[in-house]
Design a protein around this motif. Structure first.
Motif, PDB file in Angstrom:
ATOM      1  N   SER A 103     -12.207 -34.926  14.776  1.00  0.00           N
ATOM      2  CA  SER A 103     -11.980 -35.103  13.332  1.00  0.00           C
ATOM      3  C   SER A 103     -11.743 -33.766  12.642  1.00  0.00           C
ATOM      4  O   SER A 103     -10.867 -33.639  11.777  1.00  0.00           O
ATOM      5  CB  SER A 103     -13.178 -35.812  12.690  1.00  0.00           C
ATOM      6  N   ALA A 104     -12.533 -32.757  13.036  1.00  0.00           N
ATOM      7  CA  ALA A 104     -12.368 -31.429  12.439  1.00  0.00           C
ATOM      8  C   ALA A 104     -11.007 -30.830  12.806  1.00  0.00           C
ATOM      9  O   ALA A 104     -10.368 -30.160  11.997  1.00  0.00           O
ATOM     10  CB  ALA A 104     -13.492 -30.507  12.888  1.00  0.00           C
ATOM     11  N   ASN A 105     -10.567 -31.091  14.038  1.00  0.00           N
ATOM     12  CA  ASN A 105      -9.247 -30.611  14.452  1.00  0.00           C
ATOM     13  C   ASN A 105      -8.141 -31.272  13.632  1.00  0.00           C
ATOM     14  O   ASN A 105      -7.191 -30.607  13.195  1.00  0.00           O
ATOM     15  CB  ASN A 105      -9.030 -30.895  15.939  1.00  0.00           C
ATOM     16  N   GLN A 106      -8.257 -32.573  13.417  1.00  0.00           N
ATOM     17  CA  GLN A 106      -7.244 -33.287  12.625  1.00  0.00           C
ATOM     18  C   GLN A 106      -7.168 -32.714  11.210  1.00  0.00           C
ATOM     19  O   GLN A 106      -6.083 -32.626  10.622  1.00  0.00           O
ATOM     20  CB  GLN A 106      -7.564 -34.782  12.568  1.00  0.00           C
ATOM     21  N   ALA A 107      -8.293 -32.307  10.674  1.00  0.00           N
ATOM     22  CA  ALA A 107      -8.320 -31.764   9.313  1.00  0.00           C
ATOM     23  C   ALA A 107      -7.589 -30.425   9.217  1.00  0.00           C
ATOM     24  O   ALA A 107      -7.179 -30.015   8.120  1.00  0.00           O
ATOM     25  CB  ALA A 107      -9.769 -31.605   8.845  1.00  0.00           C
ATOM     26  N   LEU A 108      -7.438 -29.740  10.352  1.00  0.00           N
ATOM     27  CA  LEU A 108      -6.746 -28.451  10.361  1.00  0.00           C
ATOM     28  C   LEU A 108      -5.231 -28.595  10.468  1.00  0.00           C
ATOM     29  O   LEU A 108      -4.500 -27.615  10.317  1.00  0.00           O
ATOM     30  CB  LEU A 108      -7.242 -27.591  11.530  1.00  0.00           C
ATOM     31  N   GLU A 109      -4.759 -29.800  10.744  1.00  0.00           N
ATOM     32  CA  GLU A 109      -3.330 -30.031  10.926  1.00  0.00           C
ATOM     33  C   GLU A 109      -2.646 -30.316   9.591  1.00  0.00           C
ATOM     34  O   GLU A 109      -3.138 -31.115   8.798  1.00  0.00           O
ATOM     35  CB  GLU A 109      -3.088 -31.210  11.872  1.00  0.00           C
ATOM     36  N   GLU A 110      -1.516 -29.679   9.377  1.00  0.00           N
ATOM     37  CA  GLU A 110      -0.726 -29.975   8.183  1.00  0.00           C
ATOM     38  C   GLU A 110      -0.171 -31.389   8.261  1.00  0.00           C
ATOM     39  O   GLU A 110      -0.063 -32.094   7.244  1.00  0.00           O
ATOM     40  CB  GLU A 110       0.432 -28.982   8.042  1.00  0.00           C
ATOM     41  N   ARG A 111       0.226 -31.797   9.471  1.00  0.00           N
ATOM     42  CA  ARG A 111       0.750 -33.147   9.711  1.00  0.00           C
ATOM     43  C   ARG A 111       0.118 -33.659  10.997  1.00  0.00           C
ATOM     44  O   ARG A 111       0.420 -33.164  12.083  1.00  0.00           O
ATOM     45  CB  ARG A 111       2.278 -33.114   9.851  1.00  0.00           C
ATOM     46  N   ILE A 112      -0.765 -34.609  10.890  1.00  0.00           N
ATOM     47  CA  ILE A 112      -1.521 -35.111  12.040  1.00  0.00           C
ATOM     48  C   ILE A 112      -0.577 -35.807  13.021  1.00  0.00           C
ATOM     49  O   ILE A 112       0.223 -36.666  12.630  1.00  0.00           O
ATOM     50  CB  ILE A 112      -2.619 -36.084  11.576  1.00  0.00           C
TER      51      ILE A 112
ATOM     52  N   ARG B   5      -6.933 -23.613  20.768  1.00  0.00           N
ATOM     53  CA  ARG B   5      -7.611 -22.588  19.954  1.00  0.00           C
ATOM     54  C   ARG B   5      -8.440 -23.230  18.852  1.00  0.00           C
ATOM     55  O   ARG B   5      -9.598 -22.845  18.618  1.00  0.00           O
ATOM     56  CB  ARG B   5      -6.580 -21.637  19.343  1.00  0.00           C
ATOM     57  N   GLN B   6      -7.859 -24.206  18.158  1.00  0.00           N
ATOM     58  CA  GLN B   6      -8.596 -24.879  17.085  1.00  0.00           C
ATOM     59  C   GLN B   6      -9.863 -25.541  17.626  1.00  0.00           C
ATOM     60  O   GLN B   6     -10.931 -25.449  17.006  1.00  0.00           O
ATOM     61  CB  GLN B   6      -7.697 -25.916  16.403  1.00  0.00           C
ATOM     62  N   ALA B   7      -9.740 -26.206  18.774  1.00  0.00           N
ATOM     63  CA  ALA B   7     -10.906 -26.873  19.362  1.00  0.00           C
ATOM     64  C   ALA B   7     -12.004 -25.859  19.681  1.00  0.00           C
ATOM     65  O   ALA B   7     -13.187 -26.082  19.365  1.00  0.00           O
ATOM     66  CB  ALA B   7     -10.492 -27.631  20.620  1.00  0.00           C
ATOM     67  N   LEU B   8     -11.627 -24.737  20.296  1.00  0.00           N
ATOM     68  CA  LEU B   8     -12.616 -23.707  20.625  1.00  0.00           C
ATOM     69  C   LEU B   8     -13.273 -23.146  19.371  1.00  0.00           C
ATOM     70  O   LEU B   8     -14.490 -22.897  19.345  1.00  0.00           O
ATOM     71  CB  LEU B   8     -11.955 -22.572  21.404  1.00  0.00           C
ATOM     72  N   GLU B   9     -12.468 -22.901  18.336  1.00  0.00           N
ATOM     73  CA  GLU B   9     -13.031 -22.356  17.093  1.00  0.00           C
ATOM     74  C   GLU B   9     -14.035 -23.328  16.480  1.00  0.00           C
ATOM     75  O   GLU B   9     -15.102 -22.917  16.003  1.00  0.00           O
ATOM     76  CB  GLU B   9     -11.905 -22.072  16.101  1.00  0.00           C
ATOM     77  N   ILE B  10     -13.718 -24.608  16.500  1.00  0.00           N
ATOM     78  CA  ILE B  10     -14.616 -25.621  15.928  1.00  0.00           C
ATOM     79  C   ILE B  10     -15.932 -25.659  16.711  1.00  0.00           C
ATOM     80  O   ILE B  10     -17.022 -25.687  16.134  1.00  0.00           O
ATOM     81  CB  ILE B  10     -13.935 -27.008  15.936  1.00  0.00           C
TER      82      ILE B  10
END
Length: 553
Positions: free
Chosen positions: A222-231, A204-209
């Motif tokens: 990189s944008a997906n990693q920024a959405l994670e509380e803990r990478i 879902r995050q990938a599609l939203e980005i």
């Protein structure tokens, strides 16, 4: 110098350890356990065989390289009696927490009392530390406790189980001895398909980005990693997720150049979202209808015949195996007042306060049941959450269940505003709620049971029995009628509520008796007894409003 074995999450951390001159042998525990099959196996070697096969299949190395790495790792762990001390160095993210569980579980099953076991568990990324920072972590070293070993054994067993029920039930367990475990539990559950559109959180995050205009795979990552509380996710695993989105039929994303994504991606590779991708993202299509589901999460093999779903809005886990026959009563069909209507929901508390003191009612229930800290409750027909929010500070956990998603959303917002965090919201009812947490101390339902006809009340009561602890209590307060003078008593109630709440309340009460399913008390008595309850207290006020307190017999 003490002969020490340092076990940590991978080669990058080992490199920093060596630069920092951390004494002892350094063992990287290389395995992305959040991806691919991790079934229950009788030995470390048997599980390693399954993991080697999966990792080689993904193209992450040759079979000779991967097998040698696992054999070296496993043999080193099995030789811990050659060391005076073992230190586990692990981070807070899902990748590390699963590795930590595997190692602690092995130590639990293979005790070595002559070896000193300790742990360094932090909320920083070990591979990004300087050598001085790495040395400083030795001040955070703490002994591994029996409590940690026992919890890890329970959690690892749950992770390797062929259903996620035990893993989900850990959310109701005290996990404070492993302070980062609960976050890992939730993050793994978020990788199950969404009950809304079939997408995992990562997908879902990938599609939203991508839908917002980011096109290059590296920037999307990189944008997906920024959405994670803990990478926790590596680029290879993320590329695999993107490729899955491309390969559904029809695809959710399209690649501008080439047949497959390269790692690293070439500068001219661009991804765009398709109309189907937009439809899935909005929830008007379900991704699982476009793919042949074949995925492993821990020991759970997700297939079309064994689908599990995660609802992040209600923190609920559901399964295709929870399906019900087509002829079952549809408790989601609103009868009487339509509480799927947002305006009705927002007006509920104000309209009912005209004739009810909801807080006083709730406190009376808690007092009558003797609710105390440590107790767990289920509130069926939780509505706008007033009772659940009132009860939450008095006990450990409340499961708020309602067939109206609008009600649940409203209740969840109220709980957030009240800073209440121990309520779990479930979009379900008496006939469909699946309780995957430990049995509770009490079940409460107020003005909700009348939504079921009497036959289905009996079915519902029998479903409640296994949800309760031995001697657990059931509290029912609803429109329950004495047979004598019933018609006159109903009219008297309508008149009374009309005086208290005006035309709105009069019409609401009339609609109740016209469209909903009130029950004679002698019918309710028999339904309770046949389901397996003992009636502890019973009271019928004005011949129409019944209160039962029962125990599981």
């Amino acid at each position: 110098m003490v002969n020490t074995l340092n076990i940590t999450n991978g080669g990058c951390t080992v490199a920093v350890m060596k630069e920092a001159a951390i004494p002892g042998k350094h063992l990287p525990w290389r395995d992305l356990l959040h991806d691919g099959p991790v079934p229950a196996k009788p030995s470390l070697e048997e599980l390693s065989k399954a993991r080697i096969a999966f990792i080689v299949e993904q193209g992450y190395g040759t079979i000779e390289e991967i097998r040698e790495s696992f054999e070296t790792r496993d043999n080193t762990l099995k030789s811990i009696k050659n060391y005076k001390k073992v230190i586990l160095w692990f981070e807070h993210d899902l990748y590390d927490q699963l590795q930590l569980l595997q190692i602690l579980n092995w130590l639990h099953k293979n005790p070595a009392p002559e070896v000193t076991l300790s742990i360094i568990s932090i909320d920083q990324y070990l591979g990004q530390l300087s050598s001085n920072e790495m040395v400083g972590l030795l001040n955070k070293e703490a002994p591994i406790t029996n409590e940690q070993l026992t919890l890890a054994h329970k959690a690892w067993t749950a992770f390797c189980s062929d259903t996620p029920k035990q893993w989900y039930a850990l959310l109701s367990t005290d996990t404070t001895s492993l302070p980062f475990l609960k976050g890992a539990i939730v993050r793994l559950l978020e990788e199950y398909p969404s009950s809304t559109n079939g997408l995992s959180r990562t997908a879902r995050q990938a599609l939203e980005i991508i839908s917002k205009g980011e096109k290059h795979p590296a920037k999307i990552f990189s944008a997906n990693q920024a959405l994670e509380e803990r990478i926790f996710l590596g680029d290879s695993s993320f590329w695999k997720k993107l490729q899955e989105l491309r390969e559904s039929n029809p695809p959710l994303i399209e690649l501008s150049n080439g047949n497959s994504l390269t790692l690293p991606a070439s500068p001219d590779q661009e991804l765009t979202i398709t109309p189907t991708g937009k439809a899935v993202l909005s929830g008007t299509k379900n991704w699982l209808e476009l793919i042949e589901q074949d995925q492993w999460i821990g020991g759970v093999h997700l297939t079309p015949e064994n689908s599990w779903y995660w609802d992040s809005n209600t923190s609920a886990l559901t399964s295709s195996n929870n399906s019900h026959p087509l002829w079952q009563y549809n408790e989601f069909n609103q009868i009487g007042t339509d509480y799927s209507d947002k305006a009705e929901v927002e007006n509920y508390d104000a309209s009912h306060s005209d004739f009810r003191d909801i807080e006083a009612e709730g406190l009376t229930v808690l007092d009558a049941l003797g609710i105390k800290r440590g107790d767990r409750l289920i509130d069926f027909g939780a509505g706008t959450g007033s009772f659940a929010i009132l009860a939450a500070p008095h006990c450990t956990q409340v499961h708020a269940v309602d067939v109206s998603q609008a009600m649940l959303n409203h209740a969840k917002n109220k709980a957030t505003q009240a800073e209440i965090s121990n309520i779990y919201f479930h979009h379900a009812g008496f006939l469909t709620y699946e309780h995957t947490s430990p049995p509770v101390d009490a079940i409460i339902t107020t003005f909700a049971f009348h939504h079921l006809p009497d036959f289905w009340k009996g079915v519902a009561l029998k479903r409640l029995i296994p949800m309760l602890k031995p001697d657990g209590q059931l509290y029912i307060h609803d429109v329950i009628l004495e047979e004598s003078n019933a018609i006159n008593n109903i009219q008297a109630l309508i008149n009374k509520l009309s005086r208290a709440g005006g035309e709105f309340l009069q019409q609401d009460t009339e609609r109740h008796f016209k469209e909903e399913h009130s029950t004679y008390d002698w019918v309710m008595d028999e339904l309770l007894l046949r389901a397996g309850f003992a009636i502890k207290q019973k009271q019928i006020d004005d011949g129409v409003l019944g209160t039962y307190i029962c125990t599981k017999s």
